[in-house]
Design a protein around this motif. Structure first.
Motif, short mmCIF file in Angstrom:
data_model
loop_
_atom_site.label_atom_id
_atom_site.label_comp_id
_atom_site.label_asym_id
_atom_site.label_seq_id
_atom_site.Cartn_x
_atom_site.Cartn_y
_atom_site.Cartn_z
N SER A 114 -2.66 15.18 -5.07
CA SER A 114 -3.47 15.30 -3.93
C SER A 114 -3.44 16.62 -3.20
O SER A 114 -4.21 16.91 -2.35
CB SER A 114 -3.71 13.96 -3.18
OG SER A 114 -2.30 13.89 -2.48
N VAL A 149 -2.04 0.33 -11.65
CA VAL A 149 -2.98 1.26 -11.21
C VAL A 149 -2.68 1.95 -10.03
O VAL A 149 -2.73 2.86 -9.71
CB VAL A 149 -4.31 0.67 -11.40
CG1 VAL A 149 -5.26 1.63 -10.84
CG2 VAL A 149 -4.62 0.57 -12.79
N ALA A 150 -2.25 0.93 -9.06
CA ALA A 150 -2.09 1.10 -7.77
C ALA A 150 -0.74 1.94 -7.59
O ALA A 150 -0.67 2.93 -6.76
CB ALA A 150 -1.51 -0.10 -6.84
N VAL A 151 0.30 1.76 -8.45
CA VAL A 151 1.31 2.73 -8.71
C VAL A 151 0.88 4.25 -9.25
O VAL A 151 1.30 5.02 -8.59
CB VAL A 151 2.56 2.43 -9.55
CG1 VAL A 151 3.57 3.43 -9.80
CG2 VAL A 151 3.18 1.23 -9.06
N TYR A 204 -6.09 5.21 -12.14
CA TYR A 204 -6.43 5.43 -10.58
C TYR A 204 -7.68 5.94 -10.27
O TYR A 204 -8.59 5.59 -9.53
CB TYR A 204 -5.30 5.36 -9.81
CG TYR A 204 -5.51 5.86 -8.21
CD1 TYR A 204 -5.65 4.79 -7.55
CD2 TYR A 204 -5.94 7.06 -7.86
CE1 TYR A 204 -5.85 4.58 -6.22
CE2 TYR A 204 -6.06 7.02 -6.45
CZ TYR A 204 -6.18 5.90 -5.65
OH TYR A 204 -6.49 5.98 -4.58
N ASP A 222 -0.34 5.90 -6.11
CA ASP A 222 0.75 6.76 -5.47
C ASP A 222 1.34 7.91 -6.09
O ASP A 222 1.53 8.93 -5.28
CB ASP A 222 1.92 5.48 -5.26
CG ASP A 222 2.80 5.86 -3.91
OD1 ASP A 222 2.27 6.25 -3.27
OD2 ASP A 222 3.94 5.31 -4.04
N ARG A 267 -1.04 10.63 -5.29
CA ARG A 267 -0.84 11.13 -4.04
C ARG A 267 0.21 11.95 -3.97
O ARG A 267 0.19 13.04 -3.18
CB ARG A 267 -1.13 10.16 -2.93
CG ARG A 267 -2.41 9.54 -2.90
CD ARG A 267 -2.48 8.65 -1.60
NE ARG A 267 -1.67 7.27 -1.98
CZ ARG A 267 -2.22 6.36 -2.61
NH1 ARG A 267 -3.33 6.10 -2.83
NH2 ARG A 267 -1.36 5.37 -2.82
N THR A 268 1.31 11.77 -4.75
CA THR A 268 2.68 12.56 -4.63
C THR A 268 2.34 13.89 -5.29
O THR A 268 2.95 14.85 -4.79
CB THR A 268 3.64 11.74 -5.00
OG1 THR A 268 3.79 10.17 -4.48
CG2 THR A 268 5.08 12.46 -5.01
N PHE A 292 -7.43 13.89 -1.79
CA PHE A 292 -6.98 12.55 -1.93
C PHE A 292 -7.72 11.71 -2.82
O PHE A 292 -7.40 10.73 -3.66
CB PHE A 292 -7.08 11.87 -0.77
CG PHE A 292 -8.31 11.99 0.13
CD1 PHE A 292 -9.39 10.94 -0.14
CD2 PHE A 292 -8.49 13.02 1.19
CE1 PHE A 292 -10.47 11.18 0.58
CE2 PHE A 292 -9.68 13.18 1.53
CZ PHE A 292 -10.98 12.37 1.33
#
Lengths: 579, 266
Positions: B159, B147-149, B218, B152, B155-156, B164
């Motif tokens: 966002s 989920v953290a990936v 996420y 990322d 955001r890449t 965000f």
């Protein structure tokens, strides 16, 4: 002469004048105080200090908000330094915030997350620190506006004004450095912005960038460097300037608003001990309380949502904190001007709004007291404040400046304006490009008109009293409104200001046709001086007041002023009245 | 014989009899009633039905054969795929009530069957992304690291326009990247694959389904997180600055007025 005023013992609302203490020598034997007093004259310092007079007006507390938030910043900042790691070394996050687990990030960002999620009370302190920083700059700005509009920057306080301008500009640097430290996506984006700003400096830009960042952006040095700037260098300078600012405040004493009993040679207010000890001390706790409440109830800078800085990423709503918003706005609306001369690139689109606008703002602020004194030829000391209406051109200039600042500020949030109010981003940009030039002009004209109208109303009140709201029908069928005379005190307040005549161009030769030497008033200066004095409504003379009083006895009626557009009443007095 | 009689008086006999009667009646009804003729329609029938609905609801702008009408600013629908139709109609973006800069999301007046029919018809005009299966977008069962990936990746890729935390953002000429706070997982998957409006297409080859699932997970989890106080719109520093002035300076000025109004007791 430079040493101005003392507390007037005849102050009407002030503390009961304190009896002269027995001489220092007489108290020498009195215990430990006496022991200290023999060596350092504390009791005489304290006697003077404790009797320092504070005028009672809310606007005098704006500077105190700034001072108190600065103290809060020092306290909370110390807490944060205990856990913050100013390092750009890359680590993999293993802390307790699950949505970042395993993400590579700098130690600075990881330690900010750990302050937010793992240190007890860390998030609260972080939020208090950030809110206090926003309030610190905001309070300085509001305080500066109060000083400007009331003319408190005039002689002998020009130096303190300069220190204030220094505090504000360095406060921006301090805030920006702090905003950059957590190394989150927004702070990295902000640093990239500054990187562009530095690079836009003609010719030396690239070298300056490499100097600041220690190589290519972002490098590995900028956060440790900013950390030093943020917790050591700038706070040190701020502390020194704050001390100097307050020392000068004590030396010059407070200004006060005009009124009966308020003179150039006294300060009417409450003494520091006991009244302002309680009021100002209490206000410190109120400021601290409000800041804590904001930190507890309102989320600010949620870095865990922004994520660690990654040059490949950016987010909608990337803005600096509010005090850099006007620069952001200028950059957002300027056309894409760029010139190439030989092998150099001149990025006007960044240099003008970034370096140019900030330079213009702070240079303009620093020079204003001297420019105004030069225009008016005013060399007198001023301890009584101007009512803003009585300096129409200064007030109008100030509002025009605020308008320009506000429009740039709004442009900095153009995307938020577009989404929140359903507007087109492009339309906002086009509008703002025109408005930043036209808006201040309109604001100047409107403000000056309002000031002159208020002056005219003051004149009206002094000559004819306040309208009573009672309409009287005369035997011939006409109607008049009865006017009640205003108090002596109010009449004094409305007429106490001085009206400096405009400067005349000096003759270049004397009566013998010999060329004059020494200081002369130039044509430009005289023209500016005429413009500055032009249009103001003259306050009533003693003769006019006396005349008005007489006809008031006959028929206390209302003299309607002719529609004299600019309000230039003839000096012979009151315009033809209708009675 | 006797045993049968006694069984007839068994306690359960009545209940059984009722059950049998119901079964028989229901069975006869099922065979005889007109509803019995409703069999699952063949794909051809659904496409024909979709074409009828298309002619009523879509053709005035997109043309009778989905060829598009440049004068209406309506694109050709050949090759957009069923996923595009499903996304646009389920979220109420299509049909548009009137020509605007951008189709706003609104309540969808169609039944799922109608949307499915139109989707199938448009898909028959040319190949395009199909409506995804739940296992392509369902975000459950991912590890925190995955989920953290996803965060990322969000955001890449997202966002820059959507903010965000998916609060939405502005695009040129009055267009907006809408907020993702209420978006369903299937909406996000379909939007990425079909690129509605200004949004670029994020194809399977660029961002595979498992990454899309991580990004959806996420967003779901970040929206479920408690905020550290009032979130102030989740818009970043602009709203923070606004509230600093209104609540902070505004509130403190009120306190300052109160303090300076207080007279000293003599």
């Amino acid at each position: 002469m430079a040493k101005p005023t003392t507390v007037d013992p005849e102050v009407p609302q002030g503390q009961r004048p304190q009896r002269a203490e027995p001489s220092v020598a007489a108290t020498a034997a009195a215990g430990s105080v006496g022991w200290v007093d023999d060596r350092v004259p504390v009791s005489s310092i304290a006697r003077k200090g404790l009797r320092k007079a504070f005028p009672d007006h809310w606007s005098f507390l704006l500077g105190e908000i700034a001072l108190y938030t600065f103290i809060i910043l020092l306290l909370t900042g110390v807490f944060l330094t205990i856990w913050f790691k100013p390092s750009m070394a890359e680590v993999e996050y293993e802390g307790s915030y699950a949505l970042m687990r395993g993400i590579p990030m700098s130690e600075a960002f990881a330690s900010t997350l750990s302050i937010s999620f793992d240190v007890r009370g860390g998030l609260l302190i972080r939020q208090i620190h950030h809110w206090a920083a926003m309030l610190f700059v905001a309070a300085m700005t509001a305080h500066m506006l109060r000083v400007f509009f009331t003319g408190a920057f005039r002689k002998p306080r020009e130096l303190n004004w300069l220190i204030g301008v220094g505090l504000l500009s360095i406060g921006l640097v301090e805030g920006f450095a702090g905003y950059s430290l957590p190394d989150d996506l927004l702070s990295g984006t902000g640093l990239r912005f500054v990187d562009g700003l530095v690079r836009s400096i003609p010719i030396i830009g690239t070298w300056a960038e490499f100097f600041v960042f220690g190589g290519e952006f972002p490098g590995e040095l900028v956060i440790p460097r900013l950390y030093m700037v943020h917790i050591l260098l700038v706070p040190g300078i701020l502390l020194a300037l704050v001390s100097a600012h307050m020392a000068l405040l004590v030396y010059h004493k407070h200004t006060h608003f005009p009124g009966p009993g308020r003179k150039q040679t006294n300060v009417v207010g409450q003494a520091l001990f006991p009244v302002y000890m309680a009021k100002a001390g209490g206000f410190f706790f109120i400021v601290f309380g409000v800041t804590i409440l904001m930190g507890a109830l309102m989320q600010i800078n949620p870095v865990w949502l922004y994520g660690p800085y990654n040059p490949a990423q950016v987010t909608a709503g990337s803005q600096p904190d509010w005090y850099m918003g006007f620069v952001e706005g200028a950059i957002r609306i300027i056309p894409n001007w760029e010139t190439h001369i030989l092998s150099t690139t001149w990025s006007w689109n960044i240099f003008l709004p970034g370096v140019g606008l900030m330079g213009l703002l702070f240079t303009g602020l620093a020079l204003y007291p001297f420019i105004e004194a030069w225009i008016t030829g005013d060399k007198a000391e001023h301890h009584i404040l101007d009512r803003p209406r009585n300096a129409p051109n200064r007030t109008a200039l100030g509002v025009a400046g605020m308008t320009a600042y506000g429009l740039f500020w709004l442009s900095g949030g153009n995307d938020i304006l577009a989404t929140q109010f359903g507007l087109s981003l492009n339309a906002i940009t086009v509008f703002m490009r025109v408005a930043v030039f036209v808006g201040p002009v309109i604001a100047f004209i409107v403000t000056k008109r309002i000031c002159l109208s208020l002056q005219r109303r003051d004149r009206e009140r002094v000559l004819h009293g306040s309208s009573s709201g009672i309409l009287v029908r005369r035997p011939d069928g006409g109607y008049t409104e009865a006017h009640a005379p205003i108090t002596q005190a109010e009449a004094f307040t409305l007429t106490q200001h001085t009206e400096l005549p405009a400067l005349e161009v000096s003759e270049t030769t004397d009566q013998h046709g010999v060329k004059r030497t020494g200081k002369r008033t130039s044509r430009l200066r005289a023209r500016l001086s005429r413009w500055y004095a032009h249009g103001r409504v003259p306050k009533p003379t003693a003769q006019e007041i006396a005349d008005a009083g007489h006809h008031g006895e006959d028929e206390a009626d209302h003299a309607v002023e002719p529609a004299a557009g600019t309000g230039e009443l003839t000096s012979s007095g009151e315009p033809a009245s209708t009675h | 014989m006797r045993s049968l009689t006694s069984r007839r008086h068994h306690k359960a006999a009545r209940l059984l009899l009722v059950a049998v009667a119901l079964l028989v009646t229901g069975g006869i009804y099922a065979v005889v009633s007109p509803a019995a003729s409703v069999a699952a329609p063949t794909p051809e029938e659904t496409i024909a039905r979709g074409k009828e609905l298309f002619a009523v609801s879509c053709a005035s702008c997109h043309g009778l054969n989905g060829e598009g009408l440049a004068s209406q600013g309506a694109p050709s629908l050949v090759g957009v795929g069923a996923a595009a139709v499903d996304f646009q109609m389920r979220t109420g973006r299509m049909p548009m009530a009137n020509p605007l800069v951008q189709a706003p999301g609104k309540t969808n007046p169609f039944t799922p069957e109608e949307i499915a029919a139109i989707s199938l018809y448009v898909a028959s005009l040319g190949d395009g992304p199909a409506i995804p299966d739940p296992d392509q977008y369902d975000p459950s069962g991912l590890s925190p690291e995955e989920v953290a990936v996803g965060g990322d990746l969000f955001r890449t890729n997202c966002s820059a326009c959507h903010n965000f935390q998916g609060s939405g953002g502005a695009l040129p000429n009055g267009k907006v990247a809408p907020p993702l706070l209420d978006a369903e997982p299937i909406d996000i998957h379909e939007a990425m694959r079909t690129g509605p409006g200004e949004m670029p297409v994020f194809a399977d080859q660029a961002i595979p389904d498992k990454d899309v699932k991580a990004m959806i997970a996420y967003l779901d989890q970040v929206h479920a997180e408690p905020s550290a106080g009032l979130s102030l719109g989740g818009l970043g520093p602009v709203s923070e600055g606004f509230w600093a002035w209104v609540v902070g300076i505004g509130g403190l000025v009120l306190f300052a007025m109160w303090i300076t109004k207080k007279a000293a007791r003599r």
